[in-house]
Design a protein around this motif. Structure first.
Motif, mmCIF file in Angstrom:
data_model
loop_
_atom_site.group_PDB
_atom_site.id
_atom_site.type_symbol
_atom_site.label_atom_id
_atom_site.label_comp_id
_atom_site.label_asym_id
_atom_site.label_seq_id
_atom_site.Cartn_x
_atom_site.Cartn_y
_atom_site.Cartn_z
ATOM 1 N N GLU A 64 1.742 7.735 -11.276
ATOM 2 C CA GLU A 64 1.554 6.206 -11.162
ATOM 3 C C GLU A 64 0.208 5.816 -11.044
ATOM 4 N N PHE A 65 -0.331 6.442 -10.116
ATOM 5 C CA PHE A 65 -1.720 6.121 -9.671
ATOM 6 C C PHE A 65 -2.795 6.306 -10.818
ATOM 7 N N PRO A 100 0.680 -1.161 -0.200
ATOM 8 C CA PRO A 100 -0.110 -0.033 -0.010
ATOM 9 C C PRO A 100 0.942 1.143 0.024
ATOM 10 N N VAL A 101 1.496 1.512 -1.145
ATOM 11 C CA VAL A 101 2.366 2.580 -1.167
ATOM 12 C C VAL A 101 1.722 3.855 -0.951
ATOM 13 N N PRO A 159 -10.364 4.071 -4.124
ATOM 14 C CA PRO A 159 -10.292 5.608 -4.819
ATOM 15 C C PRO A 159 -9.576 6.484 -4.227
ATOM 16 N N ASP A 160 -9.518 6.552 -2.921
ATOM 17 C CA ASP A 160 -8.883 7.744 -2.207
ATOM 18 C C ASP A 160 -7.331 7.409 -1.857
ATOM 19 N N LYS A 161 -6.455 7.878 -2.297
ATOM 20 C CA LYS A 161 -5.079 7.574 -2.262
ATOM 21 C C LYS A 161 -4.428 8.735 -1.482
ATOM 22 N N ASN A 181 -1.747 -8.055 -9.750
ATOM 23 C CA ASN A 181 -1.128 -6.976 -9.724
ATOM 24 C C ASN A 181 -1.605 -6.050 -8.696
ATOM 25 N N GLY A 182 -1.153 -5.232 -7.884
ATOM 26 C CA GLY A 182 -1.761 -4.513 -6.972
ATOM 27 C C GLY A 182 -1.294 -3.378 -6.130
ATOM 28 N N LEU A 183 -1.678 -2.549 -5.544
ATOM 29 C CA LEU A 183 -1.171 -1.362 -4.513
ATOM 30 C C LEU A 183 -1.767 -1.426 -3.344
#
Length: 381
Positions: free
Chosen positions: A175-176, A153-154, A211-213, A243-245
């Motif tokens: 990147e997001f 979770p960068v 959606p909220d980064k 693939n994920g964040l």
């Protein structure tokens, strides 16, 4: 071979760090559309700077243009470089649309030039070790593969303060917007297609799960931060790629074959730890002891060692310059491989049809919500 860099952002410092590993390459200079960023890069690395892109493309000394621009600029910069008679090495993806990537590959072929693409981890020492182990037949034919490209979770980290060696900010917001799949899937796909061949069909799912980064990202149109695909290879193997964040960091590869399995700890590590487990072979003592302990305790332990035994590298590690964890990839190895192939009059491994196939698969994973499933790639190699 003299090369020139177009784009001096965050990733360019990774290329400069690993340039020292390849004395057959010589840097003629660099250019960036941001004059301040270009000057900072030039001063830090003590390299020449071109006044504009036209000057770089007009330099007869430059053999390969290394395209390190933002993904949405890849196609146009590569097109102009090929039109100027330069070989091109492009960061992933080749383009943001399949038709554009196909046009670039066709342009390079018509001009008698090479168009190669990142990532270079498909040329790593670890990949060679696994390739040799599979070719030896010791675990039989691969049947099922699990690949993970989870970056953690960068968006919850202090990414706005991250800087490269020469001071370039990590482009988190960008990147997001591009998405973890287009940014990272290639690191797994470069291994999968070179080990198991072309993909015949792909069934995928992608979504924006967070959606909220965080601060400063509210106005960004978010690309999917999660994707999962099931890939069927013409060779008969089947793979699952995520693939994920958001999930904990995991860049592993597990290969389950007819007579055993192989596990690669980290696809971003040039000499990753690799374990091999052969069916019927004695299990390591520690693994047996922990299994017995679980049986006595009546519950699963939070940690157990990777199954099998560590596969040794035949050669000793060299004094290679690599970026620090977690990006221990020889980024410039792909450019060096391209230069060597050009010298031999051959096609680089990650060029042309293979680069196009990897690009198409990454686009299909990222755009899964808009594509019929299963998706059947029209590229092959």
């Amino acid at each position: 071979m003299q090369i020139a860099l177009v784009g001096t952002g965050f990733v360019a410092d990774y290329y400069m760090t690993t340039l020292a590993n390849h004395p057959t390459l010589s840097l003629a200079g660099a250019w960036d559309r941001d004059p301040a960023r270009l000057e900072a890069f030039r001063a830090f690395h003590d390299v020449a700077a071109y006044r504009d892109l036209d000057a770089l493309l007009a330099d007869p000394a430059v053999g390969i243009v290394v395209n390190l621009t933002t993904p949405e600029s890849h196609c146009e910069i590569s097109r102009r470089a090929l039109a100027a008679g330069k070989h091109v090495y492009c960061e992933k993806p080749l383009a943001m649309a399949l038709a554009e990537a196909e046009a670039l590959v066709a342009q390079a072929k018509a001009a008698g030039l090479t168009l190669a693409a990142a990532p270079a981890n498909g040329l790593s020492d670890a990949h060679r070790l696994v390739e040799d182990a599979l070719r030896s037949g010791r675990i039989g034919a691969p049947r099922l593969i699990y690949a993970a490209m989870e970056d953690g979770p960068v968006f919850r980290d202090a990414w706005a303060r991250w800087r490269s060696r020469s001071g370039a900010p990590w482009p988190g917001a960008h990147e997001f917007a591009i998405g973890c799949t287009l940014e990272h899937a290639g690191y797994a796909l470069s291994w999968l297609v070179t080990l198991f061949g072309p993909v015949e069909s792909l069934t995928a799912f992608s979504a924006v799960t967070f959606p909220d980064k965080g601060p400063g990202t509210g106005s960004i149109a978010m690309a999917p931060d999660f994707s999962v695909g099931c890939l069927s290879f013409r060779s008969g193997a089947v793979a699952r790629l995520t693939n994920g964040l958001a999930a904990p960091r995991d860049r592993s590869l597990q290969i389950f074959a007819e007579k055993g399995s192989l596990t690669v700890r980290d696809l971003w590590d040039n000499r990753s730890v690799v374990h091999v487990e052969e069916t019927g072979a004695p299990r390591p003592l520690l693994g047996r002891m922990l299994t017995r302990a679980e049986a006595k305790l009546g519950r699963a332990l939070p940690w157990k060692p990777v199954a099998g035994r560590r596969l040794p590298y035949r050669d000793r590690p060299g004094a290679e310059a690599l970026p620090g964890f977690p990006s221990r990839i020889d980024f410039m190895r792909g450019v060096a491989d391209q230069a060597e192939a050009i010298g031999r009059g051959e096609a680089p491994r990650f060029s042309g049809a293979l680069a196009l196939h990897i690009t198409e698969l990454a686009l299909a994973l990222n755009d899964a919500r808009d594509l019929p499933q299963p998706y059947r790639p029209r590229s092959h190699f």
